[in-house]
Write an enzyme that holds these catalytic residues in place. Sequence first.
Site, PDB file in Angstrom:
ATOM      1  N   SER A   7       2.007 -10.911  -7.731  1.00 47.20           N
ATOM      2  CA  SER A   7       1.469 -12.128  -6.802  1.00 47.20           C
ATOM      3  C   SER A   7       1.046 -12.776  -7.571  1.00 47.20           C
ATOM      4  O   SER A   7       1.029 -13.784  -6.610  1.00 47.20           O
ATOM      5  CB  SER A   7      -0.400 -10.998  -6.919  1.00 47.20           C
ATOM      6  OG  SER A   7      -0.451 -10.699  -8.547  1.00 47.20           O
ATOM      7  N   LYS A  55      -6.401  -7.809   2.132  1.00 45.60           N
ATOM      8  CA  LYS A  55      -5.077  -8.922   1.850  1.00 45.60           C
ATOM      9  C   LYS A  55      -4.898  -9.571   4.007  1.00 45.60           C
ATOM     10  O   LYS A  55      -5.794  -9.643   4.464  1.00 45.60           O
ATOM     11  CB  LYS A  55      -4.279  -8.554   0.791  1.00 45.60           C
ATOM     12  CG  LYS A  55      -4.720  -9.588  -0.578  1.00 45.60           C
ATOM     13  CD  LYS A  55      -4.161  -8.810  -1.343  1.00 45.60           C
ATOM     14  CE  LYS A  55      -4.839  -9.607  -2.616  1.00 45.60           C
ATOM     15  NZ  LYS A  55      -4.547  -8.562  -4.165  1.00 45.60           N
ATOM     16  N   HIS A  71       0.483  -6.990  -1.677  1.00 51.46           N
ATOM     17  CA  HIS A  71       0.395  -8.232  -1.196  1.00 51.46           C
ATOM     18  C   HIS A  71       1.222  -7.513   0.165  1.00 51.46           C
ATOM     19  O   HIS A  71       2.116  -8.613   0.175  1.00 51.46           O
ATOM     20  CB  HIS A  71       1.327  -9.159  -2.579  1.00 51.46           C
ATOM     21  CG  HIS A  71      -0.184  -9.637  -2.992  1.00 51.46           C
ATOM     22  ND1 HIS A  71      -0.799 -10.644  -2.671  1.00 51.46           N
ATOM     23  CD2 HIS A  71      -0.640  -9.804  -3.665  1.00 51.46           C
ATOM     24  CE1 HIS A  71      -1.915 -11.501  -3.337  1.00 51.46           C
ATOM     25  NE2 HIS A  71      -1.997 -10.410  -4.851  1.00 51.46           N
TER      26      HIS A  71
HETATM   27  C1  LIG Z   1      -5.558  -7.961  -5.204  1.00 48.08           C
HETATM   28  C2  LIG Z   1      -5.307  -7.076  -6.003  1.00 48.08           C
HETATM   29  C3  LIG Z   1      -5.616  -5.997  -6.148  1.00 48.08           C
HETATM   30  C4  LIG Z   1      -6.951  -6.155  -5.806  1.00 48.08           C
HETATM   31  O1  LIG Z   1      -7.108  -5.489  -4.683  1.00 48.08           O
HETATM   32  P1  LIG Z   1      -8.738  -5.726  -4.084  1.00 48.08           P
HETATM   33  O2  LIG Z   1      -8.923  -5.179  -3.124  1.00 48.08           O
HETATM   34  O3  LIG Z   1      -9.084  -7.602  -3.984  1.00 48.08           O
HETATM   35  O4  LIG Z   1      -9.923  -5.416  -4.880  1.00 48.08           O
HETATM   36  C5  LIG Z   1      -4.654  -5.043  -6.731  1.00 48.08           C
HETATM   37  N1  LIG Z   1      -3.056  -4.884  -7.056  1.00 48.08           N
HETATM   38  C6  LIG Z   1      -2.872  -6.143  -6.449  1.00 48.08           C
HETATM   39  C7  LIG Z   1      -1.856  -6.301  -6.920  1.00 48.08           C
HETATM   40  C8  LIG Z   1      -3.521  -7.435  -5.818  1.00 48.08           C
HETATM   41  O5  LIG Z   1      -2.892  -8.490  -5.726  1.00 48.08           O
END
Ligand SMILES: *Cc1c(COP(=O)(O)O)cnc(C)c1O
Length: 398
Positions: free
Chosen positions: A186, A245, A214
């Site tokens: 990320s 996302k 992602h």
């Molecule tokens: C955003 C993210 C999460 C958390 O997900 P949410 O649904 O926002 O709680 C977990 N792992 C990664 C790699 C992320 O980018």
Amino acid sequence: MLGEKQIKWEKETQSELRQLEEISQTRNLITTECAYDPWLRIEGKKLMNLASNNYMGYAGDERLKKAMIAAIQTYGAGATASRLIVGNHPLYEETESELLSWKNAEAGIIVNSGYTANVSIISSLAGRGDYVYSDKLNHASIVDGTILSRAKFMRYRHNDLEHLESMLKRNNDNARKLIVTDSLFSMDGDFAHIKELVQIKEQYNALLMIDEAHATGVYGKKGEGYSYHLGLQNKVDIHMGTFSKALGGFGAYIVGKSWLIDYLTNRMRGFIYSTALPPAILGAAKAAIEIAQRDQERRFLLQKNAAYFRKLLTGHGFDLCGSQSQIVPIMIGSNEKTIKFAELLRHEGLAAIAIRPPTVPENQARIRFTITADHRKQDIEWAVEKIALVGAKMGVIR
Ligand SMILES: *Cc1c(COP(=O)(O)O)cnc(C)c1O
């Protein structure tokens, strides 16, 4: 009257925040309007949105909104209890069945968020005496889950599989071992080496867990994730991904073999002891899965936009930290300089995020841009012009 202990606590936390302030590491909340749009509004100012994870543009999609409204009208505003009590409304089964056919998986379960999923999976599956091997750039929720599990926490250097192997060799053959990685990182926008990780996990008899947060909706023929894009989905033991996302909504899923999902259903505390998602959230998730599967066109557009953005920035001499995706950081270095950079960008009409330690290592502060399918070619060209202007002014490029 405050007790002495409380006064002490307040003083100490305030002084900690002041120290963070001195090294430009404090954060504050700003109200954002129109975050689903390529142009958002902050404090009345219109800015190009280069900061959201709404990669496919579904957060503003009328079809998702309609599905959410319909779910509310049929099933109400809230789930009223956890899923194992009476919160398991019919949209769960419908959405999970859609999830399984999309992922072509044996079993799966939807949980409240990606953060909850990672903390719950790792802390229920691994325990004292087990080993968790984790890429140093993995998401914080993976770190937290591992700490909570009390397993031995083995962090290997980013994508350094020799380092990983050297740790696996040293550790007890009979112990249970779990290797965990983000598929698309990320903060750097680069990918895990899943093919090699599969070989290693087979050689050392470990389980492999992939966080596709992602990559879900973005990679793979039907947007199933990066491991699917590589054709390695059946070699991965635990798939985790989110609806929050590219899929535009909220919530997370886990898919894998039946033994795994059965176990997690009985053991994950973040699942057992938390209220089920509101029906509307499942309505959106189900609609997003249905739409994303067939949306190759938007996936292609997103890749095209991201590649064009990277190409233009590279042409200006920026260091993109190895990005190969829609997540595109430019390396700046110090916290102060990075914050100043983001400020100047905002002045020029661009919203992008300054990423600082502890999210990234010391002196590797950066500006992180995200590209979506909704950005137009001329938006991207305009943005890069502004970024280059600021880059030259700040001495980041010549
Ligand atoms: C955003 C993210 C999460 C958390 O997900 P949410 O649904 O926002 O709680 C977990 N792992 C990664 C790699 C992320 O980018």
